[in-house]
Design an enzyme around this catalytic site. Structure first.
Site, mmCIF file in Angstrom:
data_model
loop_
_atom_site.group_PDB
_atom_site.id
_atom_site.type_symbol
_atom_site.label_atom_id
_atom_site.label_comp_id
_atom_site.label_asym_id
_atom_site.label_seq_id
_atom_site.Cartn_x
_atom_site.Cartn_y
_atom_site.Cartn_z
ATOM 1 C CG ASP A 58 8.921 -39.178 17.517
ATOM 2 O OD1 ASP A 58 8.788 -40.382 17.199
ATOM 3 O OD2 ASP A 58 10.007 -38.565 17.397
ATOM 4 C CG ASP A 467 16.125 -41.324 12.501
ATOM 5 O OD1 ASP A 467 16.695 -40.441 11.844
ATOM 6 O OD2 ASP A 467 14.999 -41.178 13.003
#
Length: 851
Positions: A58, A467
């Site tokens: 992404d 993350d």
């Protein structure tokens, strides 16, 4: 997510005019984190060529699978003008001419990405690309990015492609191999579903649009357009699967379909003449609490519900979906988001009549897990064993991509929010109900790097990453064994080391609403950590600076302005600095901190408690970074929207580096010659060229060190640090492709074995350059100023001369104690045992920190 900053450009002269920028060949490679690190929304095998497969990320571009299970990145050429190429919303590999591959790229459909999207076209499996510009945006990092594939090639006439757009732009068709596109006006739905209509940013309030396009290859013949095409649309409460029987001229809703949920995947099983569809009640990849799996018998126009679970066992939607082309009737589907107790995958060998799971309950809290597990390529992912009780999420989450190799029934791959997993013994699922699950993302480095530092001792590099927290990198070619722990946040946002004691590290988290404080400190180079309980729970993000002797943390937070804490006491507001100020510590004088806001440059001489304006930075409105000489107090560099500034007198006055229009990130590294000034590396606009540069003479001459194949994406998002031990080595963090390191072409390779993660700091001396332009700042207001001495704690045996910045004394030191001309031997890390919290140990005589 990172927003593109658009900054004004201006050239100010002060230094001699910069010479013409030349280039120097550099060798670039990824710092190995071990593969993945981010969401893999799509994995596509070519149905005609064995071993050919691609993965899309992404924010990290696209990759091609190699025969040894490694991956080759395909879009590393993307530079600041093409940064949105790394957002890949769809991928298609040509079943007729397998050299062809196409990508639909663009990062956001809202204002975060000002650029329209494009279809990238390759005729050589991704080695080179041409571009077909589109008139609308594409959202590779938008909600629903795991649906698909939205881009599909006609298997009977490969000059025809269809592409399903977002944002209400509908379905598009190309008849010349993606060179030009025309909207399919007859297609009946552009999509109605939006995740959150109230979102004012446009991120969650945009129309998801077309979900997938699937050709029925059995309905046509070679050389002619395939008549039957299925298209899924992100609708809930209305028709969402449509079919054309005339190659896309007219369309109808497939009768009898489910419209309660959104169709995420539509996969054809040619031998069964069946379309399989997975559904979820959200667009993904984060949501999904209900869903179904259905199959559509094309010959009889009949839908059958084949959902693997029901009742209380169904608490997720369905995403990744694949059929085995070698074994008709074999189908697999993944839970889109089974957050507890783990992700889940189901497998059927009878077309969905019955299913077997990858795990199931025996009795709470014990699970039957039908796999062995190896994360040797990325050991930080978790425990490298199977725990039959509740533990880490080993199988994964956000599982939107799952593909069985069309030539090898034992080989499958699936993407998660952190990596790619897979197996080479998949058919053992059917005989023994036990497979070998392993991480298989070697070569995919997809992390969003927030900051990096390269201390002068200890590990080669320290990183903080979106993350997945961050890492202590003791090797550039071997992945770290674990993320930073205690505390372990989802995202760490900044990191700094103490100049006099570089094994002392501080890092900052960015998790709003967390039950953990967002400040942590380490005394062993990031190998172990402790929470700084002086931080309040409601403060997050921003930038951090550690004082030279590691007793004070200055924090320019995202939520509560600038704060300071000494000796881990409660953080208090620094009222003399504006909120959002950029900050840095002097690397030698513990009392001194620097800051900038707007055009003002600030200095503190009382460990960051109060600041005063000492000078202005021309007409700057947006200072970006402050970098301090690693060995000289008061030698400070600042980059702003008006250029690059340098002070040798503690910020009292600055000179401007001519020809440098703007610098977004920069760092100081080892000098080119012994006794020289540190080399400076910059992500900058110099002489009208935007790129990555090095200067060995403080900005008079620059060389560009990146090239046409290494663009590093968005330059405004990329942190830089440089090696203080090895001349020429620089590290660039990216927003999507992990960390790169570069060395001049032909230089020695990096260490392949792990270096010590900690190093001694007791009584080790350093060299401080003596100049007439550097003014020592008084630290009389500080009760813990660093003591300096020209004597070492043991008698040396050498009479040779030390080079600049070399060791010249210390405990057990037998080397030189005399410096080259212009430098003075200064003892580093002297411990003042009369000041808390330092105390002299009565047995060993060592000075230790009692906390």
């Amino acid at each position: 997510m990172h927003r593109l900053r658009l900054l004004a450009l201006s050239v100010l002269a002060a230094y001699p005019l910069v010479s013409a920028v030349s280039s120097q060949s550099y060798t670039w490679d990824n710092v190995k984190i071990g593969g993945g690190g981010g969401f893999i929304p799509g994995i596509v095998f070519n149905p005609s060529e064995k071993g050919l497969a691609y993965a899309r990320a992404d924010i990290g571009g696209a990759y091609r699978l190699n025969s040894d299970d490694t991956w080759t990145p395909l879009l590393d050429f993307a530079d600041n003008s093409r940064w949105n190429y790394w957002g890949v919303d769809a991928l298609a590999t040509d079943p007729v001419d397998t050299s062809n591959v196409y990508l639909a790229t663009g990062m956001y459909t809202n204002s975060w990405d000002p650029n329209n999207g494009q279809i990238l076209i390759s005729k050589d499996k991704g080695d080179t690309w041409t571009v077909s510009e589109l008139s609308f945006k594409i959202g590779g990092n938008m909600p629903g990015r795991g649906m698909g594939e939205r881009l599909a090639i006609d298997p009977n006439d490969n000059s025809i492609l269809f592409f399903g757009a977002r944002s209400g732009h509908g379905l598009w068709k190309s008849t010349n191999s993606a060179v030009t596109w025309t909207q399919v006006a007859s297609f009946p739905s552009v999509g109605t579903y939006v995740p959150d209509p109230t979102d004012t940013t446009g991120y969650n309030s945009d129309i998801i649009g077309i979900s997938w396009v699937t050709f029925d290859s059995t309905s046509g013949s070679t050389g002619k357009a395939t008549p039957r095409i299925f298209v899924g649309v992100a609708n809930m409460g209305s028709n969402n699967v449509f079919v054309s029987e005339d190659a896309g001229s007219t369309w109808t809703a497939v009768p009898g379909q489910n419209n309660t949920y959104i169709p995420h995947k539509g996969v054809l099983s040619p031998a069964e003449n069946t379309l399989y569809v997975s559904y979820s009640n959200g667009a993904g990849p984060y949501d999904g609490t209900l869903g179904i799996v259905q199959k559509y018998d094309i010959a009889t126009s009949t839908w059958t519900d084949i959902t693997p679970v029901s009742g209380s066992d169904l608490y997720f939607g369905f995403g990744g979906l694949s059929v085995d082309l070698q074994k008709p009737g074999t189908v697999m589907v993944a839970a889109l988001n089974s957050w507890w107790p783990d992700g889940q995958i189901f497998r059927s060998t009878d077309s969905g009549a019955t299913w077997s799971p990858l795990w199931e309950w025996i009795s709470y809290p014990t699970l039957a897990k039908y796999y062995t597990y190896s994360d040797s390529l990325a050991p930080w992912l978790g425990t490298d064993s199977v725990d039959l009780t509740l533990g880490d999420l080993q199988i994964g989450w956000m599982m939107e991509s799952l593909s069985i190799d069309p030539f090898d029934s034992d080989h499958f791959l699936y993407g998660t929010g952190a990596t790619i997993y897979g197996s080479h013994d998949l058919t053992q699922w059917d005989s023994e109900h036990l497979i070998t699950l392993e991480s298989l993302a070697d070569g995919i480095e997809e992390t969003s790097v927030q900051n990096i530092v390269a201390p002068p001792t200890g590990p080669l590099l320290l990183s903080v990453v979106g993350d997945i927290e961050g890492f202590e990198h003791t090797s550039l070619t071997t992945p770290p064994t674990q993320e930073f722990q205690n505390p372990e946040w989802a995202t760490a946002i900044d990191i700094d080391y103490a100049g006099n004691t570089p094994t002392d590290i501080v890092r900052i988290g960015n998790n709003a609403g967390s039950t953990l404080q967002q400040v942590a400190v380490s005394t062993d180079s990031g190998n172990s950590w402790n929470i700084d309980y002086g931080a309040a729970l409601n403060v997050t993000g921003g930038k951090v600076a550690y004082s030279a002797s590691a007793d004070t943390v200055l924090w320019s937070s995202s939520t509560n302005g600038v704060l300071v804490s000494q000796y881990t006491n409660a953080f208090t507001a620094v009222s003399s600095l504006p909120s959002g100020s950029i900050i840095a510590s002097d690397k030698r004088n513990n009392a001194v901190f620097y800051a900038a806001s707007g055009a003002n440059f600030y200095v503190s001489t009382d460990t960051g408690h109060t600041f005063a304006v000492t000078s202005t930075l021309s007409s700057s409105t947006a200072p970006a970074k402050i970098v301090v000489h690693p060995n000289v107090t008061g030698d400070v560099w600042v980059s702003t929207d008006k250029g690059l500034f340098h002070s040798t007198n503690n910020g009292t006055t600055f000179t401007t580096v001519s020809g440098v229009t703007e610098v977004w990130a920069f760092a100081l590294g080892a000098p080119a010659t012994s006794g020289g000034y540190p080399s400076l590396y910059a992500a900058a606009n110099i002489g009208g060229t935007i790129g990555y540069f090095r200067t060995d003479d403080q900005g008079t001459n620059w060389v560009q060190i990146n090239d046409a194949t290494h663009g590093f994406g968005s330059i405004t998002s990329n942190p830089i640090t440089a090696d203080l031990r090895v001349y020429g080595r620089v590290f660039i963090g990216t927003n999507g492709r992990g960390i790169f390191y570069g060395v001049p072409a032909g230089a020695a390779p990096p260490p392949t074995s792990t270096v010590a993660s900690t190093s001694t700091t007791s009584s080790v001396s350093s060299i401080s350059k003596t100049t007439t332009t550097t003014t020592t700042i008084s630290s009389t207001t500080s009760s813990h100023s660093t003591t300096t001495s020209t004597t070492s704690s043991s008698s040396p045996t050498s009479t040779s001369t030390s080079g600049a910045y070399g060791q010249c004394g210390g405990s057990g030191w037998t080397g030189p104690t005399v410096c080259v001309a212009g430098y003075t031997c200064v003892e580093q890390n002297t411990c003042e045992c009369n000041i808390s919290p330092f105390h002299r140990d009565k047995d060993s005589g060592a000075c230790i920190n009692k906390g």
